[in-house]
Design a protein around this motif. Structure first.
Motif, PDB file in Angstrom:
ATOM      1  N   GLY A  35      58.877  37.009  42.871  1.00  0.00           N
ATOM      2  CA  GLY A  35      57.972  38.152  42.976  1.00  0.00           C
ATOM      3  C   GLY A  35      56.604  37.723  43.476  1.00  0.00           C
ATOM      4  N   TRP A  36      55.953  38.647  44.132  1.00  0.00           N
ATOM      5  CA  TRP A  36      54.557  38.475  44.527  1.00  0.00           C
ATOM      6  C   TRP A  36      53.712  39.435  43.684  1.00  0.00           C
ATOM      7  N   PHE A  37      52.588  38.916  43.237  1.00  0.00           N
ATOM      8  CA  PHE A  37      51.662  39.682  42.432  1.00  0.00           C
ATOM      9  C   PHE A  37      50.260  39.472  42.995  1.00  0.00           C
ATOM     10  N   ALA A  49      55.600  42.770  45.473  1.00  0.00           N
ATOM     11  CA  ALA A  49      56.924  42.751  46.090  1.00  0.00           C
ATOM     12  C   ALA A  49      57.820  41.838  45.280  1.00  0.00           C
ATOM     13  N   CYS A  50      59.118  42.049  45.429  1.00  0.00           N
ATOM     14  CA  CYS A  50      60.084  41.213  44.719  1.00  0.00           C
ATOM     15  C   CYS A  50      61.345  41.127  45.560  1.00  0.00           C
ATOM     16  N   VAL A  51      61.945  39.953  45.561  1.00  0.00           N
ATOM     17  CA  VAL A  51      63.208  39.767  46.277  1.00  0.00           C
ATOM     18  C   VAL A  51      64.194  39.090  45.341  1.00  0.00           C
ATOM     19  N   TYR A  95      49.637  35.798  43.973  1.00  0.00           N
ATOM     20  CA  TYR A  95      50.435  34.789  43.292  1.00  0.00           C
ATOM     21  C   TYR A  95      51.916  35.049  43.540  1.00  0.00           C
ATOM     22  N   CYS A  96      52.693  33.985  43.503  1.00  0.00           N
ATOM     23  CA  CYS A  96      54.129  34.164  43.468  1.00  0.00           C
ATOM     24  C   CYS A  96      54.650  33.669  42.119  1.00  0.00           C
ATOM     25  N   ALA A  97      55.773  34.209  41.738  1.00  0.00           N
ATOM     26  CA  ALA A  97      56.372  33.884  40.452  1.00  0.00           C
ATOM     27  C   ALA A  97      57.882  33.933  40.591  1.00  0.00           C
ATOM     28  N   ALA A  98      58.560  33.243  39.693  1.00  0.00           N
ATOM     29  CA  ALA A  98      60.017  33.180  39.719  1.00  0.00           C
ATOM     30  C   ALA A  98      60.590  33.634  38.391  1.00  0.00           C
TER      31      ALA A  98
END
Length: 122
Positions: A35-37, A49-51, A95-98
């Motif tokens: 995800g992007w935050f 966004a999220c993939v 930020y990106c997150a997993a």
């Protein structure tokens, strides 16, 4: 060691575009949703966004639909966020997150990365 490194931020004029990258290592990238935050000064963090792990489904808030596109490359272990038609209100640290699933990454990600500053001038 788990690492998620966002990059590609910078200063851009309103109406312009940027592409952010999130390079991952230290975990099973292909088995995690990404995800992007973003967080602007004085505001709460919000999802952008999220993939899903297999890139077969993406999620965007209504305000980002049509402007932001998220794609992932499981070979390069990298997720990209293409941002078009940028507005001054898009200014934030991104930020990106997993997470082990899209539901998890959108609520309580397992891993967080360091952010990259995006500034959109009017």
């Amino acid at each position: 060691e788990v690492q998620l490194q966002a990059s590609g931020g910078g200063l851009v004029q309103a109406g312009g575009s940027l592409r952010l990258s999130c390079a991952a290592s230290g975990f099973r990238f292909a088995e995690h949703a990404i995800g992007w935050f973003r967080q602007a000064p004085g505001k709460e963090r919000e999802g952008v966004a999220c993939v899903r792990d297999r890139a077969d489904q993406t999620y965007y808030p209504d305000s980002m639909k049509g402007r932001f596109t998220v794609v992932r490359d499981n070979v390069k272990k990298t997720v990209y966020l293409q941002m078009n038609s940028l507005k001054p209100e898009d200014t934030a640290v991104y930020y990106c997150a997993a997470g082990i699933s899209a539901v998890v990454v959108r609520s309580r990600p397992n891993y967080w990365g360091r952010g990259t500053q995006v500034t959109v001038s009017s």
